[in-house]
Every structure is written in structure tokens, then in C-alpha cells.
Design a protein around this motif. Structure first.
Motif, PDB file in Angstrom:
ATOM      1  N   PRO A   8     -16.566 -26.609  68.199  1.00  0.00           N
ATOM      2  CA  PRO A   8     -15.848 -25.338  68.050  1.00  0.00           C
ATOM      3  C   PRO A   8     -14.363 -25.498  68.367  1.00  0.00           C
ATOM      4  O   PRO A   8     -13.997 -26.261  69.263  1.00  0.00           O
ATOM      5  N   PHE A   9     -13.522 -24.783  67.638  1.00  0.00           N
ATOM      6  CA  PHE A   9     -12.070 -24.853  67.817  1.00  0.00           C
ATOM      7  C   PHE A   9     -11.591 -23.480  68.308  1.00  0.00           C
ATOM      8  O   PHE A   9     -11.327 -22.586  67.506  1.00  0.00           O
ATOM      9  N   PRO A  10     -11.496 -23.318  69.642  1.00  0.00           N
ATOM     10  CA  PRO A  10     -11.034 -22.032  70.174  1.00  0.00           C
ATOM     11  C   PRO A  10      -9.538 -21.823  69.937  1.00  0.00           C
ATOM     12  O   PRO A  10      -8.772 -22.785  69.826  1.00  0.00           O
ATOM     13  N   ASN A  11      -9.147 -20.567  69.833  1.00  0.00           N
ATOM     14  CA  ASN A  11      -7.741 -20.169  69.686  1.00  0.00           C
ATOM     15  C   ASN A  11      -7.068 -20.684  68.416  1.00  0.00           C
ATOM     16  O   ASN A  11      -5.842 -20.771  68.361  1.00  0.00           O
ATOM     17  N   ALA A  12      -7.862 -21.031  67.399  1.00  0.00           N
ATOM     18  CA  ALA A  12      -7.277 -21.367  66.098  1.00  0.00           C
ATOM     19  C   ALA A  12      -6.861 -20.048  65.449  1.00  0.00           C
ATOM     20  O   ALA A  12      -7.436 -18.996  65.704  1.00  0.00           O
ATOM     21  N   PHE A  22      -6.066 -13.815  62.596  1.00  0.00           N
ATOM     22  CA  PHE A  22      -6.982 -13.541  63.687  1.00  0.00           C
ATOM     23  C   PHE A  22      -7.155 -14.825  64.478  1.00  0.00           C
ATOM     24  O   PHE A  22      -7.069 -15.905  63.920  1.00  0.00           O
ATOM     25  N   TYR A  23      -7.419 -14.714  65.779  1.00  0.00           N
ATOM     26  CA  TYR A  23      -7.670 -15.897  66.613  1.00  0.00           C
ATOM     27  C   TYR A  23      -9.164 -16.072  66.833  1.00  0.00           C
ATOM     28  O   TYR A  23      -9.893 -15.098  66.984  1.00  0.00           O
ATOM     29  N   THR A  24      -9.595 -17.334  66.869  1.00  0.00           N
ATOM     30  CA  THR A  24     -10.997 -17.611  67.157  1.00  0.00           C
ATOM     31  C   THR A  24     -11.262 -17.473  68.653  1.00  0.00           C
ATOM     32  O   THR A  24     -10.368 -17.661  69.479  1.00  0.00           O
ATOM     33  N   ASP A  25     -12.514 -17.189  68.982  1.00  0.00           N
ATOM     34  CA  ASP A  25     -12.911 -17.090  70.386  1.00  0.00           C
ATOM     35  C   ASP A  25     -13.260 -18.487  70.924  1.00  0.00           C
ATOM     36  O   ASP A  25     -13.057 -19.491  70.235  1.00  0.00           O
ATOM     37  N   ALA A  26     -13.812 -18.552  72.123  1.00  0.00           N
ATOM     38  CA  ALA A  26     -14.144 -19.833  72.764  1.00  0.00           C
ATOM     39  C   ALA A  26     -15.170 -20.640  71.968  1.00  0.00           C
ATOM     40  O   ALA A  26     -15.254 -21.860  72.122  1.00  0.00           O
ATOM     41  N   ASN A  27     -15.930 -19.967  71.101  1.00  0.00           N
ATOM     42  CA  ASN A  27     -16.940 -20.639  70.289  1.00  0.00           C
ATOM     43  C   ASN A  27     -16.471 -20.928  68.867  1.00  0.00           C
ATOM     44  O   ASN A  27     -17.272 -21.320  68.015  1.00  0.00           O
ATOM     45  N   PHE A  43      -7.966 -19.407  55.651  1.00  0.00           N
ATOM     46  CA  PHE A  43      -7.833 -20.786  56.109  1.00  0.00           C
ATOM     47  C   PHE A  43      -7.423 -20.720  57.568  1.00  0.00           C
ATOM     48  O   PHE A  43      -6.971 -19.681  58.056  1.00  0.00           O
ATOM     49  N   ALA A  44      -7.601 -21.824  58.288  1.00  0.00           N
ATOM     50  CA  ALA A  44      -7.286 -21.859  59.716  1.00  0.00           C
ATOM     51  C   ALA A  44      -6.262 -22.939  60.009  1.00  0.00           C
ATOM     52  O   ALA A  44      -6.164 -23.938  59.291  1.00  0.00           O
ATOM     53  N   PRO A  47      -1.326 -25.186  66.195  1.00  0.00           N
ATOM     54  CA  PRO A  47      -0.115 -25.995  66.369  1.00  0.00           C
ATOM     55  C   PRO A  47      -0.447 -27.488  66.492  1.00  0.00           C
ATOM     56  O   PRO A  47      -1.365 -27.869  67.214  1.00  0.00           O
ATOM     57  N   GLY A  48       0.260 -28.306  65.731  1.00  0.00           N
ATOM     58  CA  GLY A  48       0.073 -29.751  65.776  1.00  0.00           C
ATOM     59  C   GLY A  48      -1.041 -30.270  64.891  1.00  0.00           C
ATOM     60  O   GLY A  48      -1.304 -31.468  64.882  1.00  0.00           O
ATOM     61  N   PHE A  49      -1.718 -29.402  64.152  1.00  0.00           N
ATOM     62  CA  PHE A  49      -2.825 -29.810  63.292  1.00  0.00           C
ATOM     63  C   PHE A  49      -2.534 -29.414  61.845  1.00  0.00           C
ATOM     64  O   PHE A  49      -1.784 -28.489  61.586  1.00  0.00           O
ATOM     65  N   VAL A  50      -3.188 -30.110  60.922  1.00  0.00           N
ATOM     66  CA  VAL A  50      -3.108 -29.789  59.503  1.00  0.00           C
ATOM     67  C   VAL A  50      -4.014 -28.587  59.246  1.00  0.00           C
ATOM     68  O   VAL A  50      -5.029 -28.402  59.923  1.00  0.00           O
ATOM     69  N   ASN A  51      -3.675 -27.765  58.255  1.00  0.00           N
ATOM     70  CA  ASN A  51      -4.506 -26.607  57.908  1.00  0.00           C
ATOM     71  C   ASN A  51      -5.904 -27.028  57.477  1.00  0.00           C
ATOM     72  O   ASN A  51      -6.091 -28.104  56.900  1.00  0.00           O
TER      73      ASN A  51
END
Length: 75
Positions: A8-12, A22-27, A43-44, A47-51
């Protein structure tokens, strides 16, 4: 939203073609209300990552629920 290992990617940040984000939750989950009668793409990124890839819904009707496939943010 998940990373390249399926974790899971939180805060994406999940962007919508109908406007806003919208931001993702901890899950790695997020939810939003959608406009009926049109397709809807998301799409998500983080910072520092490719879409992630972009995914598009079918045309939705009132009361319908649609779950997008995992948005994968590359490592």
C-alpha cells in the motif's frame, strides 16, 4: 494505490480528470463521488516518484459503484 512491490502507498495523491485530487489513506485506499454519464480517469503520484498508469471507468449511472484496478507507482 500500491508501489512496485504491491505494498500500500499511503498519502499518494490521486488525480481525477473531472477535477481535483484526493489522498490515499494508510492502506493506499481513496474514494470519491463521480459525475454520472461520463467516463472518469485517474492516476496517482507522490513527490520523487513517477506517475502511475492512468485508468478509466466506464460511463457511470446514478448509484453505481466502480472500483479501479490498483494504481501502481513505479519504484
Amino acid at each position: 494505490v500500491v508501489d512496485c512491490k504491491g505494498a500500500p502507498f499511503p498519502n499518494a495523491r490521486v488525480y481525477s480528470t473531472t477535477g481535483g485530487y484526493f489522498y490515499t489513506d494508510a492502506n493506499g485506499f481513496y474514494s470519491q463521488l463521480a459525475v454520472v454519464g461520463i467516463t472518469h480517469s485517474v492516476f496517482a503520484n507522490a513527490p520523487g516518484f513517477v506517475n502511475s498508469q492512468t485508468e478509466t471507468s466506464p460511463v457511470l449511472v446514478a448509484g453505481q459503484t466502480f472500483t479501479f484496478p490498483d494504481l501502481i507507482i513505479p519504484c
